[in-house]
Design an enzyme around this catalytic site. Structure first.
Site, PDB file in Angstrom:
ATOM      1  CB  CYS A   1     -18.392   6.811  23.769  1.00 23.80           C
ATOM      2  SG  CYS A   1     -18.979   5.194  23.448  1.00 23.80           S
TER       3      CYS A   1
ATOM      4  CE1 TYR B   1      -0.613  12.333  11.671  1.00 20.09           C
ATOM      5  CE2 TYR B   1      -2.344  11.581  10.201  1.00 20.09           C
ATOM      6  CZ  TYR B   1      -1.142  11.369  10.833  1.00 20.09           C
ATOM      7  OH  TYR B   1      -0.473  10.196  10.625  1.00 20.09           O
TER       8      TYR B   1
ATOM      9  N   GLY C   1       6.859  12.390   0.662  1.00 20.47           N
ATOM     10  CA  GLY C   1       6.503  13.643   1.304  1.00 20.47           C
ATOM     11  C   GLY C   1       5.792  14.669   0.450  1.00 20.47           C
TER      12      GLY C   1
HETATM   13  C1  LIG Z   1       5.618   7.681   5.275  1.00 16.70           C
HETATM   14  C2  LIG Z   1       6.887   7.620   4.516  1.00 16.70           C
HETATM   15  C3  LIG Z   1       6.905   7.862   3.136  1.00 16.70           C
HETATM   16  C4  LIG Z   1       5.693   8.323   2.366  1.00 16.70           C
HETATM   17  O1  LIG Z   1       5.333   9.617   2.714  1.00 16.70           O
HETATM   18  P1  LIG Z   1       4.240  10.419   1.857  1.00 16.70           P
HETATM   19  O2  LIG Z   1       4.123  11.706   2.556  1.00 16.70           O
HETATM   20  O3  LIG Z   1       2.985   9.619   1.917  1.00 16.70           O
HETATM   21  O4  LIG Z   1       4.749  10.548   0.474  1.00 16.70           O
HETATM   22  C5  LIG Z   1       8.098   7.689   2.469  1.00 16.70           C
HETATM   23  N1  LIG Z   1       9.237   7.317   3.109  1.00 16.70           N
HETATM   24  C6  LIG Z   1       9.249   7.081   4.447  1.00 16.70           C
HETATM   25  C7  LIG Z   1      10.519   6.681   5.096  1.00 16.70           C
HETATM   26  C8  LIG Z   1       8.090   7.231   5.194  1.00 16.70           C
HETATM   27  O5  LIG Z   1       8.120   7.030   6.512  1.00 16.70           O
END
Ligand SMILES: *Cc1c(COP(=O)(O)O)cnc(C)c1O
Length: 420
Positions: A344, A317, A240
């Site tokens: 398209c 997004y 994240g």
């Molecule tokens: C998508 C995801 C990640 C990676 O997220 P990033 O934002 O790319 O770091 C890590 N763990 C889980 C469970 C995910 O679904």
């Protein structure tokens, strides 16, 4: 920091490779990755966590090219997978299954079985029924299932609604109050081996506060479990971490690493993290060529040979992605344009009302920050072949996935035998 920079003539390079030469040799659209940037991002993360026993499990879905997985495996990385397909990729790339965690809100029995046979580190379980399936498959195979529960700490990651996953109302994880009974069930099962606890609150998180808050909530659960005699091996804080697409200023991994270490090191628990975007995002760009321009009403359109099937982030997004000319030319004026693909769909755009150096047919454009969730989300919509992927390293490069050929698109399709 990344290794995509301009030379004295204003030509954008990937490490020592001119993107003009690369486009001439490989064609467009092409994803260009930098090996030095991938390595650097991995090492920055590794050092950020040096205050605590840790394992980085790179999130394969961000960019699952075998060369990327191979490179990260060689640096010691583990992997976070979300399907049996991703597990097969990790193994094909030389990754160590013992460093793999399996995430995802719904796993099939055959995927659980593949994970158990491969000997992965943890299945991150997201519901009661999934826990029961793990126990059943484990019993059938005679291989105890290593499990963690993905809990939903109910914190707001303050990011886009499609990539926020830690709120009470999201489909991910189990609510805190359900976690305890599920752990008790797992503890009592001879087919389940509790190894950890897991959470992942969202993506493109730029401030450390929600992550630290999530850890503190998870630690409360760990305390309760310990008081019931359930010992954990690790805490998995998910991925994240955000990156700079435009003007975001994400907290440095070190700040987050230190906050994690301060809370975890005294407890002797291993920390797992599952970074995807922060490792891959700015390690790649998408190279494309301008097919032509046109003026409709008040709008000027720049039409590229790449489209939403190659990179869906702007459409899906409303993501802002930087678009830069491969050759900077001070003589050319800036124009405000829409950059669009040939599909398209009005949703097929890369930028609206974007100031950009005047472009004409044949010019090369690069879309920055596309190393993560770029090629891995590409499709064949409109029967368009998927882009080539290239890894640059120093003065040279390797085509790590040749451009798809049209014949490959329908090679496995069948005509109806009874229709003449
Ligand atoms: C998508 C995801 C990640 C990676 O997220 P990033 O934002 O790319 O770091 C890590 N763990 C889980 C469970 C995910 O679904």
């Amino acid at each position: 920091m990344n290794h995509f920079e301009r030379d004295a003539d204003g030509v954008l390079h990937g490490e020592g490779v001119s993107l003009i030469d690369l486009a001439d040799a490989v064609g467009t659209p092409t994803y260009v990755y930098s090996e030095a940037t991938f390595s650097r991002h991995y090492r920055v993360m590794d050092e950020a966590l040096s205050g605590v026993d840790h394992l980085i499990c790179y999130s394969v879905k961000a960019n699952s090219n075998l060369a990327v997985l191979q490179l990260l495996a060689s640096l010691g990385s583990g992997f976070d997978i979300v399907s049996a397909g991703e597990l097969a990729r990790v193994i094909a790339a030389g990754g160590d299954p013992a460093k793999v965690v399996f995430s995802g809100v719904g796993k099939r029995d055959d995927e659980i079985a593949a994970a158990l046979r491969a000997g992965i580190l943890s299945i991150n379980v997201e519901s009661g029924w999934e826990l029961e399936r793990c126990a059943a498959v484990a019993e059938e195979l005679g291989i105890p299932a290593p499990i963690s529960l993905r809990v939903n700490p109910d914190v707001d990651a303050k990011t886009h609604a499609y990539i926020a996953t830690g709120l009470r109302s999201s489909k991910f994880g189990v609510p805190f109050e359900e976690a305890l009974p599920l752990y008790r069930f797992a503890h009592a099962s001879p087919h389940l081996r509790i190894v950890g606890v897991d959470c992942h609150i969202g993506s493109q998180i730029v401030e450390p506060a929600p992550l630290v808050e999530a850890l503190e909530r998870v630690l409360e659960l760990v305390d309760t479990l310990q008081s019931e005699g359930v010992q954990l091996h690790h805490i998995d804080m998910g991925g994240g971490l955000g990156i700079t697409y435009k003007d975001e200023r994400p907290a440095p991994p070190k700040a987050i690493g230190e906050a994690y270490a301060a809370r975890l090191a005294p407890r002797g628990l291993q920390l797992l993290v599952e970074p995807g975007r922060v490792i891959a995002g700015n390690a790649g760009l998408m190279l494309m060529r301008v097919l032509g321009t046109k003026v409709n009403g008040t709008k000027t359109f720049v039409i590229t040979d790449a489209a939403m099937n190659d990179n869906i982030r702007p459409s899906l997004y409303k993501a802002w992605q930087d678009l830069v000319p491969v050759t900077l030319d001070a003589e050319k004026e800036e124009q405000v344009v829409d950059v669009v693909g040939p599909i398209c769909e009005s949703g097929d755009f890369f930028a609206h009302d974007r100031p950009l150096q005047t472009m004409q047919r044949g010019d090369l454009l690069a879309m920055r920050s596309t190393g993560a969730y770029g090629f891995s989300m590409a499709s064949n919509y409109n029967s368009r072949t998927r882009a080539a992927e290239v890894m640059v390293h120093g003065e040279t490069y390797t085509v790590v996935r040749p451009r798809e050929q049209v014949a490959e698109l329908f090679a496995s399709e069948r005509l109806l035998p009874h229709v003449k």
